[in-house]
Write an enzyme that holds these catalytic residues in place. Structure first.
Site, short mmCIF file in Angstrom:
data_model
loop_
_atom_site.label_atom_id
_atom_site.label_comp_id
_atom_site.label_asym_id
_atom_site.label_seq_id
_atom_site.Cartn_x
_atom_site.Cartn_y
_atom_site.Cartn_z
N HIS A 1 0.84 -1.27 -0.05
CA HIS A 1 0.07 0.02 0.02
C HIS A 1 0.92 1.37 0.11
O HIS A 1 0.75 2.19 -0.84
CB HIS A 1 -0.82 -0.05 1.14
N GLU B 1 -4.25 -4.39 9.14
CA GLU B 1 -4.49 -3.53 8.00
C GLU B 1 -3.54 -2.50 8.05
O GLU B 1 -4.19 -1.50 8.42
CB GLU B 1 -5.95 -3.22 7.71
N HIS C 1 -1.71 0.81 6.90
CA HIS C 1 -1.96 1.81 5.85
C HIS C 1 -0.70 2.69 5.50
O HIS C 1 0.31 2.12 4.79
CB HIS C 1 -3.15 2.70 6.21
N GLU D 1 -5.24 0.11 10.96
CA GLU D 1 -6.70 0.22 11.06
C GLU D 1 -7.23 -0.14 12.30
O GLU D 1 -8.34 0.48 12.81
CB GLU D 1 -7.16 -0.75 9.88
#
Length: 298
Positions: A231, A271, A273, A288
């Site tokens: 990401h 998760e 980011h 997250e």
């Protein structure tokens, strides 16, 4: 994890699991600044762990990506709120409206003393001065979904086209170039200036890390798991690039020569980011699940 690569990772809870830490950056005040996209606030964490959230009332539209500005303040995008925000190190917030429905996403300071940002929904690159004056530059494909943006080593801004399967370049005078990527469906997202004079980016759709020179030559490096969904990416200490793997809850490191190491985060399914080089020389990752992860490598 490649043999010989070691990392120490510690998580710091900064909010509830539904607040959504997303963007993170080092501030000019020696603190970490991060966005709580679902809670509508901006957080500040000092090196000793003291935490402050701004402002008292949630911001409409949710702050998303955040960066240090050229004016000693922090600037952020409000993806759902059609605004660019500015927050001082003391916590005072100002908002500047951008075209309705444009979906401001990535933001970075440019070589011209302004902030440059992507308009994901309308296929434009925006420029806003520290005084709030806005200009826009349309891209050839309005559906290309420009995502993240960074200042390059060539006095231009470089950005990813998530649905355009390309990386773009825009000069301060608005001159545009688009460089197609060799792998279909790569869906590039994160991008950063590397230590080698090139730009490095993530291909979330195909599980590659990409490298593009300022004259447009592209190389791609596959990750061990094609479903890793890389990401965000940033240049870290020691001249390597560090990136987040959203799909597998890892942090990865790639050398300029293309060697990849991966490190699992303590909480499965967290998760990860954004990732940033912190004022303490460590890598910091927004999770997250309501935490920031501090990563130090040997």
């Amino acid at each position: 994890m490649t043999q010989g690569s070691y990392a120490t990772i510690r998580e710091f809870t900064v909010c509830g699991p539904d607040s959504g830490p997303y963007g993170i950056t080092a501030g000019p005040d020696g603190a970490l600044w991060f966005t709580l996209v679902h809670e509508g606030r901006v957080g500040r964490m000092e090196p000793d762990g003291r935490l402050t959230l701004h402002p008292p009332d949630p911001l409409p539209g949710g702050p998303m990506v955040i960066t240090a500005g050229p004016d000693g303040a922090l600037w952020f995008t409000a993806f759902r709120g059609d605004a660019i925000g500015r927050i001082t190190t003391g916590g005072d917030v100002a908002r500047f409206a951008v075209p309705q429905g444009c979906g401001p996403c990535g933001i970075a300071a440019g070589p011209d003393g302004a902030l440059w940002f992507t308009q994901m929904h309308t296929g434009r690159i925006g420029r806003i001065t520290t005084g709030g004056h806005l200009t826009e530059h349309p891209l050839p494909d309005p559906d290309a979904m420009p995502s993240m943006i960074t200042a390059g080593p060539d006095e231009a801004m470089w950005f990813t086209l998530n649905q355009g399967n390309a990386v773009g370049r825009i000069a301060p005078d608005g001159d545009l170039a688009v460089h197609p990527l060799p792998t279909e469906g790569s869906a590039p997202v994160g991008i950063t200036a590397g230590p080698d004079g090139a730009l490095w980016f993530t291909e979330i759709g195909t599980g590659h890390i990409g490298r593009i020179t300022t004259d447009g030559k592209v190389a791609e490096y596959p990750l061990p798991d094609p479903a890793a969904r890389p990401h965000a990416i940033v240049t870290g200490p020691g001249g390597d690039l560090w990136f987040t793997e959203w799909g597998t809850a890892h942090v990865g490191r790639i050398t300029p020569g293309g060697r990849v190491d991966e490190h699992p985060l303590p909480t499965p399914g967290c998760e990860p980011h954004s990732i940033a080089l912190g004022p303490d020389g460590a890598l910091w990752v927004a999770l997250e699940t309501g935490a920031l992860a501090r990563v130090t490598a040997a």
